[in-house]
Design an enzyme around this catalytic site. Structure first.
Site, PDB file in Angstrom:
ATOM      1  N   GLY A 188      39.540  31.890 -23.286  1.00 55.19           N
ATOM      2  CA  GLY A 188      38.075  32.542 -23.987  1.00 55.19           C
ATOM      3  C   GLY A 188      37.830  33.822 -23.930  1.00 55.19           C
ATOM      4  CD1 TRP A 317      29.221  26.159 -10.323  1.00 56.50           C
ATOM      5  CD2 TRP A 317      30.017  27.365 -11.966  1.00 56.50           C
ATOM      6  NE1 TRP A 317      30.697  26.110 -10.174  1.00 56.50           N
ATOM      7  CE2 TRP A 317      31.023  26.826 -11.326  1.00 56.50           C
ATOM      8  CE3 TRP A 317      30.329  28.044 -13.146  1.00 56.50           C
ATOM      9  CZ2 TRP A 317      32.527  27.103 -11.724  1.00 56.50           C
ATOM     10  CZ3 TRP A 317      31.655  28.480 -13.428  1.00 56.50           C
ATOM     11  CH2 TRP A 317      32.714  27.785 -12.661  1.00 56.50           C
ATOM     12  CG  ASP A 355      35.043  26.933 -20.844  1.00 58.92           C
ATOM     13  OD1 ASP A 355      36.487  26.668 -21.170  1.00 58.92           O
ATOM     14  OD2 ASP A 355      34.748  28.076 -21.104  1.00 58.92           O
ATOM     15  CB  CYS A 399      40.461  26.763 -13.332  1.00 56.85           C
ATOM     16  SG  CYS A 399      38.976  27.548 -13.940  1.00 56.85           S
ATOM     17  CG  HIS A 450      43.141  33.445  -9.905  1.00 58.15           C
ATOM     18  ND1 HIS A 450      43.736  32.233 -10.752  1.00 58.15           N
ATOM     19  CD2 HIS A 450      41.841  33.337  -9.953  1.00 58.15           C
ATOM     20  CE1 HIS A 450      42.673  31.486 -11.141  1.00 58.15           C
ATOM     21  NE2 HIS A 450      41.561  32.224 -10.789  1.00 58.15           N
TER      22      HIS A 450
HETATM   23  N1  GLN Z   1      35.914  30.562 -21.201  1.00 54.44           N
HETATM   24  C1  GLN Z   1      35.831  31.056 -19.957  1.00 54.44           C
HETATM   25  C2  GLN Z   1      36.627  32.202 -19.676  1.00 54.44           C
HETATM   26  O1  GLN Z   1      37.441  32.399 -20.399  1.00 54.44           O
HETATM   27  C3  GLN Z   1      36.201  29.942 -18.817  1.00 54.44           C
HETATM   28  C4  GLN Z   1      35.975  30.414 -17.389  1.00 54.44           C
HETATM   29  C5  GLN Z   1      36.410  29.391 -16.376  1.00 54.44           C
HETATM   30  O2  GLN Z   1      36.776  28.731 -16.288  1.00 54.44           O
HETATM   31  N2  GLN Z   1      35.903  29.886 -15.056  1.00 54.44           N
HETATM   32  O3  GLN Z   1      36.179  33.181 -19.019  1.00 54.44           O
HETATM   33 ZN    ZN Z   2      39.076  28.693 -15.923  1.00 53.54          ZN
END
Ligand code: GLN
Ligand code: ZN
Length: 514
Positions: A188, A317, A355, A399, A450
């Site tokens: 994304g 969140w 997401d 994730c 990361h």
């Molecule tokens: N669509 C979000 C991005 O690409 C997903 C971010 C995430 O999973 N934390 O940043």
């Molecule tokens: Zn992610």
């Protein structure tokens, strides 16, 4: 066991679990010398304490324990609450009076103690003030929206199901999207460069007009779409340049959310976030993402993926209201996202990603509460996802997750495609999906976003071969682990080129096999 420990004072989190106090007071190990610290002030949320309720709990304890053996405290460390409400000048006054940040919570602890002592007259005005603030919150027009409550009441079972089962949808989507084997996509976001962040800041400070800011974002989207076409990705994204944060961006456009100016808390490591304050019934006034997503789609003949944050993640969140079950709040957000999904479809987006990276971290502490949570979390996701026709492909992304013990619920979400983080573990996290025979399509991440390191072609191919050995090849997508907003363009470009080439090589091998 806790009561037998050689400690002077036992602290109880009476916010998470008020019933613990009864367990303790009725335990055979309880005795006249037991000293308790009553964790009554919520250390994880930002609402004012309910003094009336707290004093009842103190009274209950004081009936069995002399006052000098009782402590009043926060439920947990105040690490999770912002520092000082007094710094907030832009929060609406009505909402502000319902809140207590860390500094105010310390005041509440002291006041509660004073109120629980026999000689408490001087503090009664604070008690009345607290009572009034909580009462105005309960009755506030800002919180209650009858339309939203009606919609929740009228939710039907069929609202959380797609029209057809996955196999039927998969065939129709294949026709509609015409994607190659091992389709490539990203999660994304594209790099939020210094420039992009500077534009937003300048716009917020009034140094850029809305038209100027929008012009810059549009240009950035154009460049990113062109780049994705050039390197040959199959399902494109617009890049999320207009978003400050994946939750804040939606909260800012939904009714029921407020924003602090300085309410920072630790997220992980040295990262901090400023969670929205979800204080009231949630509703969507107008489309939130259609403008940029449909603009990006208009620039290309390839399918472009609309990008949304799911209801569970928005809930998880944020600082969430504590006056109704989280399940209800989740359904309200789900309906708002559902409207957005339907609007995206109406405007020509054939692929939409919702997401949900926070599904797993929302699991309650006690295993016995898991099923209930997973049930409403999955339902929330499905309410948001299931308003579209079979041909529209719904993706989800997760994730930071271990999937083994929740894989059945992940499958219940019934997303057409799920993309997950797997590269750091060298595809180990895929085992859960393989063992479960996960029925839908899946994109195991092949690029650890990361790290600034660019994965080379060979290693991506090896990861894909690993995936291909255990999953049906028609189910495999090729993508990074997560969004690319923290990376910079040079490394992003190299990595994505390698990803596309790896997918191409795999396709070649398939045709050679035939
Ligand atoms: N669509 C979000 C991005 O690409 C997903 C971010 C995430 O999973 N934390 O940043
Ligand atoms: Zn992610």
């Amino acid at each position: 066991m806790a009561l037998q420990l050689p400690v002077d004072t036992l602290h109880l989190d009476l916010v998470r679990c008020p019933l613990q106090l009864d367990d303790i007071l009725e335990s055979k190990y309880f005795n006249a010398n037991t000293k308790l610290s009553l964790g009554l002030i919520d250390g994880r949320n930002i609402w004012k304490n309910d003094f009336e309720g707290s004093l009842k709990i103190i009274e209950k304890a004081a009936a069995k324990i002399p006052l000098e053996n009782l402590w009043v405290s926060a439920s947990c460390s105040l690490l999770h609450t912002p520092y000082d409400l007094d710094l907030e000048v832009n929060l609406p006054t009505e909402i502000k009076q319902w809140l207590a940040f860390a500094k105010q919570k310390l005041g509440e602890i002291v006041t509660l103690k004073n109120l629980s002592l026999p000689d408490n007259e001087t503090y009664l005005s604070l008690y009345e003030e607290n009572k009034l603030a909580n009462l105005t919150r309960k009755r506030s027009k800002l919180i209650h929206n009858q339309n939203v409550k009606e919609r929740i009441k009228n939710l039907k079972e069929s609202d959380s199901h797609r029209v057809s089962n996955f196999k039927v949808r998969q065939a129709k989507q294949k026709q509609a999207l015409n994607l190659p084997l091992f389709p490539t996509t990203t999660i994304g976001s594209f790099p939020q460069t210094k420039e992009v962040r500077a534009w937003r800041l300048k716009y917020k400070k009034g140094l850029l007009s809305l038209a100027e800011y929008n012009g810059l974002i549009a240009k950035e989207i154009e460049t990113s779409v062109k780049f994705q076409e050039d390197i040959g990705l199959d399902v494109l994204v617009h890049g999320e340049f207009e978003r400050n944060d994946m939750v804040e961006y939606f909260g800012e456009q939904l009714n029921g959310f407020a924003f602090s100016g300085f309410g920072w808390v630790q997220s992980y490591g040295s990262r901090c976030v400023k969670p929205p304050i979800l204080f009231g019934d949630v509703s969507r006034e107008k489309p939130m993402t259609v403008k940029w997503s449909s603009y990006a789609q208009s620039l290309t003949d390839k399918p472009l993926k609309g990008m949304l944050t799911g209801p569970v993640t928005i809930l998880q969140w944020s600082f969430v209201r504590n006056d109704q079950p989280r399940e209800t709040t989740c359904n309200q957000i789900a309906l708002a996202i559902r409207d957005e999904v339907v609007d995206l479809e109406k405007h020509g987006l054939k692929v939409i990603q919702i997401d949900e990276p926070a599904i797993r971290e929302g699991l309650p502490l006690r295993k016995k509460d898991w099923a209930k949570y997973l049930n409403w979390a999955v339902k929330g996701f499905k309410v948001s996802a299931c308003g579209v026709k079979d041909e529209t492909q719904i993706h989800t992304h997760m994730c930071y997750s271990e999937f083994n013990d929740i894989i059945a619920s992940i499958a219940d979400m019934d997303a057409d495609v799920i993309t997950i983080e797997t590269s750091r573990s060298e595809m180990e996290l895929l085992d859960a999906f393989v063992n479960f025979k996960y029925p839908n399509e899946i994109g195991p991440g092949v690029y650890d976003i990361h790290s600034p390191r660019v994965p080379n072609l060979d290693e991506i191919e090896q990861l894909l071969v690993k995936a291909k050995n255990v999953l049906p090849k028609e189910h495999i997508w090729v993508n990074p682990d997560c969004g690319l907003k923290t990376r910079d363009w040079p490394e992003t470009k190299k990595a994505l080129e390698n990803i596309v080439n790896a997918a191409n090589n795999l396709r070649k091998q398939e045709t050679e096999l035939v």
